[in-house]
Design an enzyme around this catalytic site. Structure first.
Site, PDB file in Angstrom:
ATOM      1  N   ARG A   6       0.861  -1.190   0.000  1.00 34.83           N
ATOM      2  CA  ARG A   6       0.000   0.000   0.000  1.00 34.83           C
ATOM      3  C   ARG A   6       0.902   1.247   0.000  1.00 34.83           C
ATOM      4  O   ARG A   6       2.120   1.154   0.123  1.00 34.83           O
ATOM      5  CB  ARG A   6      -0.973   0.000   1.193  1.00 34.83           C
ATOM      6  CG  ARG A   6      -0.373  -0.323   2.545  1.00 34.83           C
ATOM      7  CD  ARG A   6      -1.124   0.340   3.641  1.00 34.83           C
ATOM      8  NE  ARG A   6      -1.054   1.784   3.507  1.00 34.83           N
ATOM      9  CZ  ARG A   6      -0.011   2.513   3.886  1.00 34.83           C
ATOM     10  NH1 ARG A   6       1.051   1.968   4.420  1.00 34.83           N
ATOM     11  NH2 ARG A   6      -0.029   3.828   3.713  1.00 34.83           N
ATOM     12  N   GLY A   7       0.208   2.420  -0.120  1.00 35.51           N
ATOM     13  CA  GLY A   7       0.963   3.658  -0.300  1.00 35.51           C
ATOM     14  C   GLY A   7       1.146   3.803  -1.801  1.00 35.51           C
ATOM     15  O   GLY A   7       1.595   2.860  -2.475  1.00 35.51           O
ATOM     16  N   ALA A   8       0.754   4.984  -2.309  1.00 33.33           N
ATOM     17  CA  ALA A   8       0.667   5.134  -3.764  1.00 33.33           C
ATOM     18  C   ALA A   8       1.988   4.858  -4.498  1.00 33.33           C
ATOM     19  O   ALA A   8       1.989   4.270  -5.586  1.00 33.33           O
ATOM     20  CB  ALA A   8       0.153   6.532  -4.082  1.00 33.33           C
ATOM     21  N   ARG A  63      -6.920  -1.836  -7.217  1.00 34.65           N
ATOM     22  CA  ARG A  63      -7.415  -0.738  -6.360  1.00 34.65           C
ATOM     23  C   ARG A  63      -7.708   0.445  -7.259  1.00 34.65           C
ATOM     24  O   ARG A  63      -6.844   0.852  -8.035  1.00 34.65           O
ATOM     25  CB  ARG A  63      -6.383  -0.331  -5.294  1.00 34.65           C
ATOM     26  CG  ARG A  63      -6.381  -1.245  -4.086  1.00 34.65           C
ATOM     27  CD  ARG A  63      -5.559  -0.665  -2.966  1.00 34.65           C
ATOM     28  NE  ARG A  63      -6.317   0.252  -2.121  1.00 34.65           N
ATOM     29  CZ  ARG A  63      -5.761   0.977  -1.151  1.00 34.65           C
ATOM     30  NH1 ARG A  63      -4.460   0.911  -0.933  1.00 34.65           N
ATOM     31  NH2 ARG A  63      -6.505   1.764  -0.403  1.00 34.65           N
ATOM     32  N   CYS A  84      -2.661   9.425   8.045  1.00 33.79           N
ATOM     33  CA  CYS A  84      -2.372   8.155   7.383  1.00 33.79           C
ATOM     34  C   CYS A  84      -0.872   7.864   7.384  1.00 33.79           C
ATOM     35  O   CYS A  84      -0.138   8.309   8.280  1.00 33.79           O
ATOM     36  CB  CYS A  84      -2.952   8.124   5.971  1.00 33.79           C
ATOM     37  SG  CYS A  84      -3.066   6.447   5.285  1.00 33.79           S
ATOM     38  N   SER A 104       2.315   8.081   4.729  1.00 34.91           N
ATOM     39  CA  SER A 104       2.847   8.393   3.406  1.00 34.91           C
ATOM     40  C   SER A 104       4.367   8.302   3.468  1.00 34.91           C
ATOM     41  O   SER A 104       5.006   9.001   4.251  1.00 34.91           O
ATOM     42  CB  SER A 104       2.403   9.803   3.000  1.00 34.91           C
ATOM     43  OG  SER A 104       3.280  10.324   2.029  1.00 34.91           O
ATOM     44  N   ASP A 152      -2.929  10.162  -3.121  1.00 35.42           N
ATOM     45  CA  ASP A 152      -3.177   8.981  -3.957  1.00 35.42           C
ATOM     46  C   ASP A 152      -3.377   9.417  -5.396  1.00 35.42           C
ATOM     47  O   ASP A 152      -2.932   8.751  -6.323  1.00 35.42           O
ATOM     48  CB  ASP A 152      -4.370   8.206  -3.405  1.00 35.42           C
ATOM     49  CG  ASP A 152      -3.986   7.534  -2.098  1.00 35.42           C
ATOM     50  OD1 ASP A 152      -3.444   6.431  -2.146  1.00 35.42           O
ATOM     51  OD2 ASP A 152      -4.140   8.153  -1.026  1.00 35.42           O
TER      52      ASP A 152
END
Ligand code: RI2
Length: 307
Positions: free
Chosen positions: A16-18, A58, A126, A128, A197
């Protein structure tokens, strides 16, 4: 990493994490390049199928389709090569692309660190890697900062942020998501810094659910709102945030629905922050106002990249 396991891990948020999603998708595409195919058209067709699977994993982080589409675009440019040449060249360009993404993170860390002053209280939401990269660089430069991070319901990515920054030596305070407005005043927050994102053509931001509320609170209290985003997160296809599909995940991530019989539970995991709430976006090319997103996209993609 092979295709199936990357798709599964992205879907289950174990990747996860863009930025990590973009890098993992590129290495999954590379694993397809390395697999046997007798001809170049066969290999291109395998890449297209793989790209489709990856893109469906996603929906809200544009770094995923951007990464896949870029590789398909490179593949298409090489369609006249013999299969062995095609494989060698594409593989090497994919690894250049991955290196470029890692370099972008390093450049943003440096550029973003110049925006933070010693003594700043910074609130983040969140987890990042880009924001953490900046904050670690700030700390390395011996600027004394204090980071407030939200726990980030329902998946608690704020715990990752808290652990990572505090193990680096940075003073960190964690709060529940709904304490943001109150804490901004009580702890005199100077700046908000969040990741992205997706950044839309008009500068609207798609980021973890709750980001837009934080932006509204920051505006009310005249606190700078900064977004940290590599250019891979800018969407050439979305004019405004409204047309990006907002991922809705399983309600079980919030609570076992059996415990609340008869109640509908919704779990949207991203929201849209209107560009007018954003003061600046830090990219690997420099700091831009959100309104300049269009120019950055035009510079980076021209109009060549297709959906
Ligand atoms: P980096 C995360 O989403 C957060 O919304 C974060 O701001 C964004 O990805 C960017 O992450 P999720 O994958 O690329 O936890 O900066 O749903 O690491």
């Amino acid at each position: 990493m092979d295709l199936e396991s990357v798709v599964k891990k992205i879907r289950e948020m174990r990747i996860r994490g863009a930025l990590d999603i973009a890098i993992a998708s590129a290495s999954a595409m590379n694993s397809v390049v390395e697999k046997s195919a007798k001809t170049t058209p066969e290999l291109i067709s395998n890449l297209r199928k793989a790209g489709k699977k990856l893109k469906s994993a996603r929906p809200s982080a544009v770094s995923l389709p951007n990464s896949v589409n870029y590789i398909l675009y490179l593949a298409d440019k090489k369609r006249d090569l013999r299969v062995d040449e095609f494989r060698r060249e594409l593989s090497s360009e994919i690894s250049d692309f991955i290196k470029e993404q890692k370099n972008a993170l390093n450049k943003i860390s440096e550029i973003g660190s110049r925006l933070i002053d010693s003594g700043d209280v910074i609130l983040t939401h969140c987890n990042s890697d880009t924001v953490n990269g900046i904050l670690k660089r700030v700390w390395k430069k011996r600027k004394k900062i204090h980071v407030i991070c939200t726990e980030t319901r329902p998946m608690y990515q704020g715990h990752i942020t808290a652990r990572e920054l505090s193990s680096y030596g940075i003073p960190v305070t964690m709060i529940i998501d709904s304490a943001v407005h109150h804490i901004m005043k009580e702890l005199k927050v100077d700046k908000v810094m969040v990741g992205a994102d997706t950044v839309c053509v008009n500068g609207d931001l798609i980021n973890k659910i709750g980001t837009s509320q934080i932006a509204v609170c920051a505006k009310e209290q005249d606190i700078e709102f900064i977004v940290a985003a590599e250019s891979i997160k800018f969407s050439p296809l979305s004019i405004t945030g409204k047309i990006v599909e907002i991922e809705k995940r399983d309600p079980k991530e919030i609570i076992d629905p059996k415990k609340l019989k008869g109640v509908k539970i919704l779990n949207p995991v991203f929201d849209i922050t209107n560009s007018e709430y954003i003061d600046m976006i830090v990219t690997e090319f420099g700091v831009i106002p959100p309104q300049a997103s269009y120019n950055l996209l035009k510079e980076k993609f021209g109009w060549g990249v297709q959906a």
